[in-house]
Design an enzyme around this catalytic site. Structure first.
Site, PDB file in Angstrom:
ATOM      1  N   ARG A  50       9.359   4.710 -19.063  1.00 34.62           N
ATOM      2  CA  ARG A  50       8.695   5.467 -20.128  1.00 34.62           C
ATOM      3  C   ARG A  50       9.255   5.043 -21.480  1.00 34.62           C
ATOM      4  O   ARG A  50       8.540   4.899 -22.463  1.00 34.62           O
ATOM      5  CB  ARG A  50       8.845   6.991 -19.917  1.00 34.62           C
ATOM      6  N   TYR A 102     -15.259   8.470 -35.224  1.00 33.43           N
ATOM      7  CA  TYR A 102     -15.440   8.334 -33.782  1.00 33.43           C
ATOM      8  C   TYR A 102     -15.379   9.726 -33.133  1.00 33.43           C
ATOM      9  O   TYR A 102     -14.489  10.522 -33.439  1.00 33.43           O
ATOM     10  CB  TYR A 102     -14.328   7.427 -33.222  1.00 33.43           C
ATOM     11  N   ASP A 174      -7.818   3.406 -38.582  1.00 31.75           N
ATOM     12  CA  ASP A 174      -8.287   3.065 -37.236  1.00 31.75           C
ATOM     13  C   ASP A 174      -8.989   1.712 -37.360  1.00 31.75           C
ATOM     14  O   ASP A 174     -10.083   1.620 -37.920  1.00 31.75           O
ATOM     15  CB  ASP A 174      -9.257   4.152 -36.744  1.00 31.75           C
ATOM     16  N   LYS A 199     -10.950  -1.933 -26.772  1.00 33.93           N
ATOM     17  CA  LYS A 199     -12.141  -2.596 -27.303  1.00 33.93           C
ATOM     18  C   LYS A 199     -11.849  -4.079 -27.559  1.00 33.93           C
ATOM     19  O   LYS A 199     -11.655  -4.807 -26.610  1.00 33.93           O
ATOM     20  CB  LYS A 199     -12.611  -1.857 -28.563  1.00 33.93           C
TER      21      LYS A 199
HETATM   22  C1  LIG Z   1     -12.747   4.009 -28.449  1.00 35.90           C
HETATM   23  C2  LIG Z   1     -12.278   4.416 -29.777  1.00 35.90           C
HETATM   24  C3  LIG Z   1     -11.185   5.280 -29.934  1.00 35.90           C
HETATM   25  C4  LIG Z   1     -10.490   5.917 -28.738  1.00 35.90           C
HETATM   26  O1  LIG Z   1      -9.810   4.963 -27.976  1.00 35.90           O
HETATM   27  P1  LIG Z   1      -9.567   5.124 -26.390  1.00 35.90           P
HETATM   28  O2  LIG Z   1      -8.874   3.862 -26.041  1.00 35.90           O
HETATM   29  O3  LIG Z   1     -10.904   5.273 -25.753  1.00 35.90           O
HETATM   30  O4  LIG Z   1      -8.726   6.345 -26.220  1.00 35.90           O
HETATM   31  C5  LIG Z   1     -10.780   5.597 -31.211  1.00 35.90           C
HETATM   32  N1  LIG Z   1     -11.402   5.082 -32.299  1.00 35.90           N
HETATM   33  C6  LIG Z   1     -12.449   4.250 -32.187  1.00 35.90           C
HETATM   34  C7  LIG Z   1     -13.093   3.719 -33.422  1.00 35.90           C
HETATM   35  C8  LIG Z   1     -12.929   3.893 -30.941  1.00 35.90           C
HETATM   36  O5  LIG Z   1     -13.980   3.075 -30.848  1.00 35.90           O
END
Ligand SMILES: *Cc1c(COP(=O)(O)O)cnc(C)c1O
Length: 383
Positions: A50, A102, A174, A199
């Site tokens: 962890r 998001y 983000d 992503k």
């Molecule tokens: C998918 C996404 C998230 C969340 O990420 P996870 O890996 O699904 O927890 C946050 N911000 C954006 C812009 C996203 O596309």
């Protein structure tokens, strides 16, 4: 010390060196929870997974390198990474964020952290003035998402950074939609970069993983403490897959961007289409900011067909053959989504329509297939 490598080299070599044990070129998947100690406290730097894991550490070094940051932390998901940022705050603190965030981020803010005494303001951030209107001495965090999802609004990171300069306010970006290839917010003065590495960074739709990258040592120590104390870490296998994905990030992104530009122009010319949202168009309201803070315009776009409603939009996404109807984005394969019923279903209709997420909106994550096949697919689905 920061390595000054070109981005396309950093993705492959940044923070990386052959494994110390056997010289393995790719870091092995250290699938272990614990590490042998010679005597209590005498070990090779690892005690419990962890806290530390060599595969996760290799990924974290790579993440720091591609974002030109000093420290990086990997989490079990993008939302787990955001969760760690919010835990640096205290009841009474205020956060300003965008109004077309998001959906999962919006849910985390309003359904979990609001109950712990944090106060959130959602404003249209494509005009920095709207941020000034709600800024006050309790503001501690500005949460930016740019380009925004799914409306492709562009937020001027530098103007937000300048707005809060000298104040005790963190600016977090983000960076999921742009990816580190296109945009590097720390270089523009942001304090925190967050990724859903699920992503573009991992890029193959086979892993859920999140990341934070920062420069400030005190902030890094706090995040490291939270990562270990709350424990939302990613496993070694997922760390390995993400590290492997990052090695081709630059070539994938180039193709994502090329294909998306062609599809955006095809849609713009089509008589069936009402509106196309893509920051690469000269007529996009924040095109010039996109040009200045992004290397390219990304692999995402949204559109509305003429006269479409909820039902007809769903028909179009059902008809697509190469584009797969699915949540998520950023993988090598093209995906289509219907935000109103999928990614943004957790945002009340009134709020989502105010920011443009109407029932007829369709979002595309353009993959790296041959663009002609993608355009043919769109043509037959739109009719
Ligand atoms: C998918 C996404 C998230 C969340 O990420 P996870 O890996 O699904 O927890 C946050 N911000 C954006 C812009 C996203 O596309």
């Amino acid at each position: 010390m920061k390595e000054e490598l070109h981005f396309n080299t950093a993705t492959i070599h940044g923070g990386q060196s052959p494994d110390k044990a056997y010289g393995a070129v790719m870091p092995p998947i250290y699938q272990t929870s614990t590490y042998a100690q010679k005597s209590p406290g005498k070990h090779k730097g690892f005690e419990y997974s962890r806290t530390h894991n060599p595969t996760r550490e290799a990924l974290e070094k790579s993440l720091a390198s591609i974002e030109s940051g000093n420290f990086a932390f990997a989490f079990g998901s993008g939302l787990a990474a955001m969760d760690a940022v919010l835990k640096t705050l205290k009841p009474g603190d205020e956060i300003i964020s965008t109004d077309d965030l998001y959906g999962g981020s919006y849910r985390l803010f309003t359904k979990i952290f609001k109950d712990f005494g944090l106060k959130f303001h959602f404003v249209s951030m494509h005009d920095t003035k709207n941020i000034s209107n709600v800024l006050n001495d309790k503001t501690r965090l500005i949460w930016i998402e740019t380009p925004t999802n799914p409306m492709m609004n562009i937020i001027d990171i530098k103007s937000v950074v300048d707005l809060v300069k000298g104040k005790d306010i963190l600016v977090a970006v983000d960076n999921t939609f742009a990816s580190s290839y296109i945009q590097q917010p720390l270089k523009i003065g942001a304090d925190i970069v967050m990724h859903s590495a699920t992503k573009y960074l991992a890029g193959h739709s086979d892993v859920i993983l999140g990341a934070l990258i920062v420069n400030d040592k005190n902030l890094a120590e706090r995040l490291k403490f939270i990562q270990n104390a709350s424990g939302a870490v990613c496993g070694p296998m997922d760390s390995f897959l993400t590290l492997r994905g990052i090695k081709t990030l630059h070539v994938r992104m180039q193709r994502h961007c090329e294909n998306t530009a062609q599809i955006a122009n095809f849609l713009k010319e089509s008589t069936k289409i009402e509106k196309v949202y893509w920051p690469g168009f000269k007529f996009h309201p924040n095109h010039n900011i996109a040009r200045s803070q992004m290397k390219d315009f990304g692999g995402m776009l949204s559109f509305v067909t003429k006269g479409a409603d909820y039902k007809s939009a769903i028909k179009i996404v059902e008809k697509l053959k190469i584009f797969t109807l699915a949540e998520s984005l950023g993988g090598v394969e093209s995906l289509a989504g219907h935000p109103a019923s999928m990614t943004h279903a957790s945002i009340p209709k009134q709020i989502r329509e105010k920011s443009g997420v109407v029932d007829a909106l369709i979002r595309l994550s353009v993959g790296i297939e041959h663009v002609d096949d993608l355009i043919t697919d769109l043509k037959q689905a739109i009719g």
